[in-house]
Design an enzyme around this catalytic site. Structure first.
Site, PDB file in Angstrom:
ATOM      1  N   SER A 110       1.792  -0.944   9.290  1.00 53.21           N
ATOM      2  CA  SER A 110       2.134  -1.647   8.054  1.00 53.21           C
ATOM      3  C   SER A 110       1.278  -1.138   6.898  1.00 53.21           C
ATOM      4  O   SER A 110       0.091  -0.841   7.055  1.00 53.21           O
ATOM      5  CB  SER A 110       1.931  -3.152   8.221  1.00 53.21           C
ATOM      6  OG  SER A 110       0.592  -3.447   8.568  1.00 53.21           O
ATOM      7  N   GLN A 112      -0.978  -1.858   4.017  1.00 52.95           N
ATOM      8  CA  GLN A 112      -1.856  -3.023   4.005  1.00 52.95           C
ATOM      9  C   GLN A 112      -3.088  -2.770   3.159  1.00 52.95           C
ATOM     10  O   GLN A 112      -3.390  -1.641   2.764  1.00 52.95           O
ATOM     11  CB  GLN A 112      -2.295  -3.343   5.437  1.00 52.95           C
ATOM     12  CG  GLN A 112      -3.015  -2.191   6.136  1.00 52.95           C
ATOM     13  CD  GLN A 112      -3.214  -2.455   7.616  1.00 52.95           C
ATOM     14  OE1 GLN A 112      -4.321  -2.753   8.037  1.00 52.95           O
ATOM     15  NE2 GLN A 112      -2.142  -2.340   8.408  1.00 52.95           N
ATOM     16  N   HIS A 114      -7.248  -4.783   2.790  1.00 53.15           N
ATOM     17  CA  HIS A 114      -8.150  -5.766   3.394  1.00 53.15           C
ATOM     18  C   HIS A 114      -8.976  -6.423   2.293  1.00 53.15           C
ATOM     19  O   HIS A 114      -9.352  -5.773   1.311  1.00 53.15           O
ATOM     20  CB  HIS A 114      -9.068  -5.092   4.412  1.00 53.15           C
ATOM     21  CG  HIS A 114      -8.320  -4.339   5.465  1.00 53.15           C
ATOM     22  ND1 HIS A 114      -7.491  -4.953   6.371  1.00 53.15           N
ATOM     23  CD2 HIS A 114      -8.259  -3.014   5.745  1.00 53.15           C
ATOM     24  CE1 HIS A 114      -6.964  -4.046   7.169  1.00 53.15           C
ATOM     25  NE2 HIS A 114      -7.401  -2.865   6.811  1.00 53.15           N
ATOM     26  N   LYS A 137     -13.382  -6.012   5.352  1.00 47.46           N
ATOM     27  CA  LYS A 137     -12.967  -5.041   6.360  1.00 47.46           C
ATOM     28  C   LYS A 137     -12.825  -3.636   5.762  1.00 47.46           C
ATOM     29  O   LYS A 137     -11.746  -3.036   5.824  1.00 47.46           O
ATOM     30  CB  LYS A 137     -11.656  -5.486   7.012  1.00 47.46           C
ATOM     31  CG  LYS A 137     -11.288  -4.730   8.294  1.00 47.46           C
ATOM     32  CD  LYS A 137      -9.958  -5.228   8.817  1.00 47.46           C
ATOM     33  CE  LYS A 137      -9.512  -4.446  10.041  1.00 47.46           C
ATOM     34  NZ  LYS A 137      -8.172  -4.859  10.521  1.00 47.46           N
ATOM     35  N   GLU A 139     -13.009   0.268   6.089  1.00 48.26           N
ATOM     36  CA  GLU A 139     -12.815   1.033   7.312  1.00 48.26           C
ATOM     37  C   GLU A 139     -12.782   2.525   7.037  1.00 48.26           C
ATOM     38  O   GLU A 139     -12.514   2.975   5.924  1.00 48.26           O
ATOM     39  CB  GLU A 139     -11.552   0.585   8.046  1.00 48.26           C
ATOM     40  CG  GLU A 139     -10.278   0.709   7.250  1.00 48.26           C
ATOM     41  CD  GLU A 139      -9.102   0.014   7.937  1.00 48.26           C
ATOM     42  OE1 GLU A 139      -9.323  -0.890   8.755  1.00 48.26           O
ATOM     43  OE2 GLU A 139      -7.954   0.367   7.618  1.00 48.26           O
ATOM     44  N   HIS A 277      -3.217   1.144   2.056  1.00 48.99           N
ATOM     45  CA  HIS A 277      -3.194   2.291   2.956  1.00 48.99           C
ATOM     46  C   HIS A 277      -2.283   1.986   4.139  1.00 48.99           C
ATOM     47  O   HIS A 277      -1.898   0.839   4.367  1.00 48.99           O
ATOM     48  CB  HIS A 277      -4.606   2.610   3.472  1.00 48.99           C
ATOM     49  CG  HIS A 277      -5.233   1.497   4.244  1.00 48.99           C
ATOM     50  ND1 HIS A 277      -5.883   0.439   3.621  1.00 48.99           N
ATOM     51  CD2 HIS A 277      -5.310   1.239   5.573  1.00 48.99           C
ATOM     52  CE1 HIS A 277      -6.323  -0.408   4.539  1.00 48.99           C
ATOM     53  NE2 HIS A 277      -5.986   0.051   5.741  1.00 48.99           N
ATOM     54  N   ARG A 296      -0.588  -7.604   4.183  1.00 49.52           N
ATOM     55  CA  ARG A 296       0.438  -6.593   4.439  1.00 49.52           C
ATOM     56  C   ARG A 296       1.448  -6.479   3.298  1.00 49.52           C
ATOM     57  O   ARG A 296       1.715  -7.443   2.588  1.00 49.52           O
ATOM     58  CB  ARG A 296       1.177  -6.916   5.741  1.00 49.52           C
ATOM     59  CG  ARG A 296       0.290  -6.828   6.968  1.00 49.52           C
ATOM     60  CD  ARG A 296       1.046  -7.164   8.254  1.00 49.52           C
ATOM     61  NE  ARG A 296       0.159  -7.034   9.413  1.00 49.52           N
ATOM     62  CZ  ARG A 296      -0.609  -7.999   9.865  1.00 49.52           C
ATOM     63  NH1 ARG A 296      -0.612  -9.166   9.245  1.00 49.52           N
ATOM     64  NH2 ARG A 296      -1.390  -7.809  10.905  1.00 49.52           N
ATOM     65  N   LYS A 302       5.884  -8.478  10.200  1.00 50.29           N
ATOM     66  CA  LYS A 302       4.890  -9.547  10.143  1.00 50.29           C
ATOM     67  C   LYS A 302       4.818 -10.165   8.749  1.00 50.29           C
ATOM     68  O   LYS A 302       5.411  -9.689   7.781  1.00 50.29           O
ATOM     69  CB  LYS A 302       3.520  -9.004  10.565  1.00 50.29           C
ATOM     70  CG  LYS A 302       3.451  -8.566  12.031  1.00 50.29           C
ATOM     71  CD  LYS A 302       2.050  -8.085  12.387  1.00 50.29           C
ATOM     72  CE  LYS A 302       1.958  -7.663  13.841  1.00 50.29           C
ATOM     73  NZ  LYS A 302       0.606  -7.185  14.208  1.00 50.29           N
TER      74      LYS A 302
END
Length: 426
Positions: A110, A112, A114, A137, A139, A277, A296, A302
């Site tokens: 997806s 998304q 954070h 989050k 990453e 991303h 998302r 979802k």
């Protein structure tokens, strides 16, 4: 009570999300099987998407010796397993401050973003079902194989060019916003340009299915009838992702608005909080702050939190090359290996790649925090410096290394021997 061990093998948990590679084609499946052969069997029809390594409670990592959860071992001896500096900075309740993963990607994840820490606290308090913790989050992804992803918004001139020449994109955004965007692209007002980009993104994301689905179908047909309009790479990308998620809003908010990033093995990218991303294909090492919060946008059945997403993004618009994270030297080791340090501008984690291409050894000073090490290719040994015993370290094996534990990696052949070590230091 006997002191906690400073170096021991652990077993992570595999996740079988639909987007994972199937059976033995998945590095996740192969690593999980090699690290725990008695308990893991590979189903060739099943997707293997993620291998989790850390103390996040959702997917426990356990000791290879007696299956005790690593989270419990850390809680039983936090100072020995984390180090006082890490406890002072991050606390000891959640254990290791980062979550280390292997990802094997067959279908696009997806689109998304954070949340940062402030937004994460707000979202967790108001909607704990969809935002299960209060942490941020950020990453980082390091390619093991060739890897492609969406990362951050395209430069505005590229978006403007697409709005001018692709009728479906312009219709979805609307002539009024497309014209305003075109007029503002050359402005020196960065904040103003970010507001214009937010307007474009908001129009896309708030479009009803009745509007974007027929436009997406028309967009795909145009890539087939007139691929030169898009360029070969973009036309192919739209067709591939439409085959996975037909007529999805992601064809607009991902393919046309975000950078398409290609990484070769060993290349990395860092994704800050609030950067949009999505991973598209390949195998990667991923490290992140220990959180499971996701906002998302597309390519997913979802929950999509459109209002929060549109409101929270940074709307940075850097070229794709600026999304990459260049490795740095690692001076706290001596020996025969090639070392690459991936050190993003956050506190929770860094990742060290160690590669041998011949027999030799590499000695590492103790680090001021916990670390997790996984072998991704070849075989060798790992041991505490000064000790007689060494542990076999072959593809898929994962090890916990305690704070201030000086270790040595040993390659006993000319074959390539590669490992990745995620660590945290205050």
């Amino acid at each position: 009570m006997s002191p906690a061990p400073k170096l021991f093998r652990v077993i992570g948990g595999a996740q079988n999300y639909d987007w994972g590679k199937l059976g033995s084609t998945s590095a996740v499946a192969r690593f999980a099987k090699l690290n725990d052969p008695e308990n893991v069997s590979i189903d060739e029809e099943k997707p293997y998407a993620e291998l989790w390594m850390g103390t996040h409670p959702s997917v426990p990592t356990v000791s290879a010796q007696d299956r005790t959860p690593l989270r419990d071992l850390v809680r039983a001896a936090p100072e020995e397993m984390l180090g006082q500096e890490i406890i002072d900075k991050f606390g000891s309740k959640e254990g290791i401050p980062f979550l280390f993963k292997v990802l094997s990607i067959r279908k696009v994840l997806s689109i998304q973003a954070h949340p940062d820490k402030t937004l994460a606290r707000q979202l967790h308090a108001s909607d704990p079902k969809h935002y299960p913790d209060d942490n941020h989050k950020p990453e980082m992804a390091i390619a093991i194989t060739d890897f492609e992803a969406f990362c951050g918004f395209r430069p505005l001139a590229e978006i403007d060019a697409l709005l001018q020449k692709i009728p479906e994109f312009r219709e979805l955004v609307g002539d009024d916003v497309a014209t305003e965007f075109h007029s503002g692209v050359g402005s020196a007002d960065v904040a103003g340009k970010k507001r214009l980009l937010q307007k474009v993104f908001s129009r896309v994301m708030n479009s009803p299915e009745s509007k974007f689905e027929p436009l997406a179908a028309s967009l795909v047909e145009r890539t087939k009838a007139d691929p030169q309009l898009f360029g070969e790479t973009l036309a192919d990308l739209i067709q591939r992702l439409d085959a996975q998620f037909p007529n999805d809003i992601g064809l607009f908010c991902g393919c046309l608005l975000l950078n398409h990033c290609i990484l070769k093995s060993g290349e990395a990218m860092f994704l800050e909080a609030k950067d949009p991303h999505a991973y598209i294909s390949g195998d990667i090492m991923e490290c992140m702050a220990a959180s499971d919060n996701v906002i998302r946008a597309g390519f997913t059945p979802k929950f999509k939190d459109v209002e929060v997403l549109v409101d929270c993004l940074t709307y940075s618009f850097n070229p794709v090359e600026e999304q990459k994270l260049n490795p740095a030297p690692f001076p706290r080791a001596t020996g025969d290996a090639e070392l690459k340090l991936y050190d993003p501008p956050i506190d929770e984690f860094s990742v060290l790649q160690t590669t041998f291409t011949s027999a030799g050894s590499e000695k590492f000073e103790g680090l001021d925090g916990p670390s997790l090490l996984i072998v991704t290719e070849g075989k060798g040994k790992v041991k505490l410096q000064g000790s007689d015993g060494a542990l076999d370290a072959s593809t898929g094996n994962v090890f916990f290394v305690a704070p201030r534990a000086a270790i040595e990696l040993v390659s006993e052949s000319k074959d390539t021997f590669t490992s990745y070590r995620a660590f945290c230091e205050a």
